[in-house]
Scaffold this active site. Structure first.
Site, PDB file in Angstrom:
ATOM      1  N   GLY B 115     -19.972  63.518  -6.442  1.00  0.00           N
ATOM      2  CA  GLY B 115     -19.704  64.558  -7.436  1.00  0.00           C
ATOM      3  C   GLY B 115     -20.961  65.363  -7.721  1.00  0.00           C
ATOM      4  N   SER B 116     -22.111  64.732  -7.502  1.00  0.00           N
ATOM      5  CA  SER B 116     -23.345  65.500  -7.419  1.00  0.00           C
ATOM      6  C   SER B 116     -23.514  65.784  -5.940  1.00  0.00           C
ATOM      7  CB  SER B 116     -24.524  64.701  -7.963  1.00  0.00           C
ATOM      8  OG  SER B 116     -25.703  65.461  -7.826  1.00  0.00           O
ATOM      9  N   LYS B 239      -9.957  77.579   2.232  1.00  0.00           N
ATOM     10  CA  LYS B 239      -9.765  76.982   0.900  1.00  0.00           C
ATOM     11  C   LYS B 239      -8.349  77.334   0.434  1.00  0.00           C
ATOM     12  CE  LYS B 239     -12.723  76.485  -3.194  1.00  0.00           C
ATOM     13  NZ  LYS B 239     -14.121  76.720  -3.627  1.00  0.00           N
ATOM     14  N   GLU B 356     -37.957  61.205  -0.477  1.00  0.00           N
ATOM     15  CA  GLU B 356     -37.610  60.217  -1.497  1.00  0.00           C
ATOM     16  C   GLU B 356     -36.122  60.185  -1.805  1.00  0.00           C
ATOM     17  OE1 GLU B 356     -40.013  62.504  -1.775  1.00  0.00           O
ATOM     18  OE2 GLU B 356     -41.846  61.294  -1.648  1.00  0.00           O
ATOM     19  N   ASP B 413     -57.418  60.942  -8.319  1.00  0.00           N
ATOM     20  CA  ASP B 413     -56.422  61.755  -7.608  1.00  0.00           C
ATOM     21  C   ASP B 413     -55.806  62.845  -8.485  1.00  0.00           C
ATOM     22  OD1 ASP B 413     -56.509  61.006  -4.986  1.00  0.00           O
ATOM     23  OD2 ASP B 413     -55.001  59.441  -5.162  1.00  0.00           O
ATOM     24  N   GLN B 417     -50.415  62.968  -8.989  1.00  0.00           N
ATOM     25  CA  GLN B 417     -50.099  61.635  -8.466  1.00  0.00           C
ATOM     26  C   GLN B 417     -49.820  60.618  -9.576  1.00  0.00           C
ATOM     27  OE1 GLN B 417     -50.629  61.768  -4.790  1.00  0.00           O
ATOM     28  NE2 GLN B 417     -50.763  63.858  -5.547  1.00  0.00           N
TER      29      GLN B 417
END
Lengths: 607, 607
Positions: B115-116, B239, B356, B413, B417
């Site tokens: 749904g996302s 559609k 990620e 850093d 970070q």
């Protein structure tokens, strides 16, 4: 010294200075700097048009180090153009130095902070869009990318958008040095692999040996001859180039060299070359959009209007009043009502499709040049861009974000569409402002205020129509709150949808002889500490209600404001995973509707 | 009825049922369902191998609706295979129904919530990896994607990884119906544009008319003949296919049809066809990895060890003890020490490169099949995947995430970070567990506990070495805390790096005659309410210190636990934007080091 010799010597200087700075700091990324030194030497010497004495000149090119860890190289470039001196170069990573571990805009030549990979290119897309469609100036946007970061989806969003928007003023210099932090990248030196991807997205691709000055020069020259396509210069390079101990060898990522003095000797020793960067020419000035003016929208008290709709109306009106206001949306503009702005101001509207990272990144790019972007999508989907929002604060960016469809009150669509963590998300951004209006007139005022505020500004809106309870033009200063109903027995604190539930609870309680004060906490951050402490002192306690998880939202904002006061506080929030249902059913199930608030208030008064 | 006629009739039934369910609900996405009906009819009838009576059968194929808003189609499929009946179909989006607005695993056939947009395909990559490298079973992973969602960067991460890993058991059925929510998609019906992108990423591409049963059948058959490449079936569709009022017309996204009865007539009326889905065959069982056993690592009290290092050691040892534990990392395994697991258990380690979203999505896919993934990267960069983490809770997924390099204490850093919002981020996830160890032996125990915990489990670790203060084998139950030093004048609450600062402050205070109790709040969520309330009752107040912004972290967790107690609480947290510096300099600047804690405690005692 002939041209190419100068370039070589300049590149060696950039390498030497990268080694020196990292060694002085005891940390940093010299090897990732050395691979791109030839690209930067060529860029500074004849291609980049940037007046370092006047970084605010709107005609300047922009240079973004998407591979922000190559900061030693960036700072060495600043020294080579005379923007900083050698003594400052050697303050790299020291406490208080402007030369932080990764570049940030504490330096006037840095547009945006980088260091979270994959962000520089999508922000560059925003700047290139700004050049073409807002400023309408011929400046270029140069982005130095690493190869490791090309696996970030945000890079692909940037490739897609730049190709689609035909941003031939955007040039990505891609430093394909083959080695990531832990080993070889996914594609190593397979430039064809990258080329196929960039080609597919509509880019022009130039493949070169990134250490061959003639090839580098030819590519940069070619890249400047815009043909309607953004340009990717794919440069095969070697990490640690020029120093045998580390060149093209794994295991040397993010570390100063073990033998810096030998390395500097191998690179031909320190130099003090100065390169004169080209200045922008021409007398063009940034485009100014006509703004005929006009009033802000006004809504009739007693009617029902969704705050998301009021957002759209307010944004359109702001666009009438101010030529610097622009809008972006993530392909849901008929839900966020950004379409009202789009239809009124099509030149200043940007369709970012379903790519929330690019949506936010483009906004960051636009505000670099002083434009006032408002970006909108479902609040839940702004979580897709959280790393960009976090980094925007490090960039000292001024953003206005609107998230619609917050909380269980959206109803039937279910939990995937319900933002229940957005208040926590945005409160935990440095210097942020978090606003949550309950009615249309309040929304209008807050939208207008957002346009003038620095930092990361977030407006949370509600899907369903809510009663208009305020008069048009009433003021709602950020950091304030509003006592909507007075009473001394107990205080009910709500915002957005729950403010109306709190009012309903107060009605019920009044019939039982309990006089509840109702506070509209429309400014979740900064929060009105005084009003809350006054309520704590003057009433028997506070019941907070929020259409949000219990963590990090309105309730905890109130607890923080009241820390140490001893005031009884009861936090009502969504504690179970919702499903589908009507808004009323879901508010009831979550225990944040009027009956639940009344019950908690009764219990508090009875204590 | 011949085969293709049956397919056509089945597809029409799926359309009719999608219309009926949406009309009964008064909301939903019938038109986005109708475009993909022919694809699903073919898939159910002879291609999908899924025993709906035994959804837990490890040999089953998996079907993920990445375009989760086409839930009416999914539920109509469930009816067609006999998994649900018509009465349940018509409960779509009702309060309490299993048929939520977007599919969630409250239905046993749904692996993950969608749904996302842009999440189903990367999770599918995780499942396909599981099939090939963990289960080692020949099941296939079918993912129905929309075309609008292809602009999400996460889709590109999935394309890259699937191509790189040669996942020819992954088949993306891409419903290119041209129309998004507000208008035409970026590429419309330009299948070649999509094909070039998928080809570039190493996929096999089949372009078809998604409404031609013969072409659909040929493509699905072809897709099953794995040749080492994942397969994208690019289906040009319309559609709202089959109903003239809405077919290929904008403005009908996410709305029930205006004239459903006429639409149903136009589609040939209701049907009650039943399709028998193929069951998996063969007697293969999931692969089991040998786990020779062994003890957990032990660290010598008094030495200094980074908690991130202890994480790696603990994970390696867990891998020795349990064959179901697997590890993933985002190309920083030498920083997170996931490399220790990789080197010991290469078959169970997955390099996800700098992506990620795919890192977390792959973990979600693996836990669907009962594996116990641990995923790691810098804590700051987990924010890149926040929408996936939020949705993982809706998916009732069991995740173990480790974020290293938290807070200003990383030092040089710089802020890009430094995770300073991760505690807020993870606390605001439904049912989450948030752990923050201060020493190596505690880390080991918490990592071991995470392996057995449901829900979203997050472990925050520190970059620098911290003193080992606990004996090996001491127990640290989730939800507990530890009084590290007793005292009745004031309580100091820390976790991770600040626990050591609190101990330092207590030493200083003791020399001044102030006896401070020090609580190690290693379990930030659930939090040890009893211990905190006891401290509030028994001491003069609490000073909390956290290497995190003030919002949503340790301090607010304590305030929530103490709500209404009246205990004085002083929250020390990072309030200014940090730069670079040594850890000590930055902890001092933030006012969360031992002297700052001691000062706050003195002020509290003096009141």
């Amino acid at each position: 010294m002939d041209h190419l010799t100068f370039r070589f010597e300049l590149a060696q200087q950039l390498r030497v200075d990268s080694v020196r700075a990292s060694s002085a700091a005891g940390s940093g990324h010299p090897t990732s700097s050395m691979s791109a030194a030839d690209l930067m030497a060529a860029l500074l010497d004849g291609h980049l048009r940037l007046d370092f004495d006047h970084p605010e000149d709107p005609r300047n090119d922009h240079l973004i180090f998407s591979k922000g860890h190559a900061s030693p190289l960036y700072y060495s470039c600043l020294k080579a153009v005379g923007a900083i001196d050698d003594a400052e170069l050697l303050t790299f990573r020291e406490f208080g130095s402007r030369l932080e571990g990764h570049p940030t805009p504490v330096l006037p030549w840095v547009d945006v902070a980088t260091g979270s990979l994959g962000q520089g290119l999508p922000i560059g897309v925003g700047l290139a869009l700004t050049a073409q469609r807002l400023d309408r100036l011929p400046y270029r946007v140069w982005v130095l990318c690493g190869d490791s970061e090309l696996t970030e989806g945000s890079i692909w969003e940037a490739l897609e958008h730049a190709g689609h928007e035909q941003l031939d003023n955007l040039i990505a210099l891609i430093d394909v040095n083959r080695l990531g932090q832990t080993g070889q990248t996914m594609h190593g030196w397979d430039l064809d692999a990258y080329a196929a991807r960039a080609h597919a997205a509509g880019w022009r691709v130039l493949q070169i040996d990134g250490h061959d000055p003639e090839q580098v020069e030819a590519a940069l020259k070619d890249a400047e001859s815009g043909d309607g396509r953004p340009v990717a210069v794919l440069a095969a390079t070697k990490k640690g180039k020029g120093v045998a101990e580390v060149e093209d060898r794994p295991g040397f990522h993010g570390k100063p060299l073990v033998h810096p003095e030998e390395a500097i000797r191998e690179l031909g020793g320190s130099r003090d070359l100065r390169v004169t960067c080209a200045k922008p020419t021409g007398d063009e000035v940034p485009h100014v959009f006509a703004a005929p003016g006009g009033g802000l929208p006004a809504f009739e008290p007693g009617t029902e209007v969704a705050t998301r709709k009021a957002y759209g109306e307010a944004l359109r009106a702001l666009g009438d009043r101010r030529g610097d206001v622009v809008a972006l949306d993530g392909e849901v503009s008929n839900s966020t009502f950004a379409e009202l702005f789009r239809d009124a101001h099509p030149d200043r509207y940007f369709e970012m499709y379903i790519a929330e990272q690019q949506l936010v990144a483009a906004s960051i790019g636009m505000q670099v040049r002083g434009w006032v972007p408002f970006a909108s999508t479902f609040a839940a989907f702004l979580s897709r861009a959280y790393d960009f929002i976090r980094m925007a604060a490090v960039s000292r960016a001024n953003l206005r974000l609107m998230g619609s469809h917050s909380g269980v009150s959206i109803g039937e669509d279910g939990p995937s569409q319900m933002a229940l963590e957005d208040l926590a998300e945005f409160r935990a951004v440095h210097g942020s402002t978090v606003l949550y209006p309950c009615d249309a007139n309040q929304t209008v005022q807050l939208v207008a205020e957002m346009a003038d505020r620095d930092g990361i500004n977030y407006l949370r809106t509600t899907r369903g129509a809510t009663p208009v309870i305020y008069e048009p033009g009433e003021e709602f200063p950020v950091g304030g709150s509003r006592v909507v109903r007075d009473g001394d027995d107990v205080t009910l604190v709500g915002a957005g949808i729950t403010l109306h539930e709190a009012l309903g609870a107060a009605e019920t309680l009044a019939r039982e002889g309990i006089q509840a004060r109702v506070i509209d906490l429309y400014s979740i951050k900064p929060v009105d500490v005084d009003a809350l402490r006054r309520a704590a002192a003057e009433t028997g306690g506070l019941v907070t209600a929020e259409d949000h998880w219990p963590e990090g939202g309105l309730g905890e904002a109130v607890l923080s404001a009241l820390a140490g006061t001893g005031a009884p506080v009861r936090v009502l929030a969504v504690r179970g995973m919702p499903g589908s249902g009507t808004p009323a059913e879901l508010l009831g199930q979550a225990g944040i509707d009027a009956p639940a608030i009344a019950l908690a208030a009764r219990e508090m008064v009875a204590v």
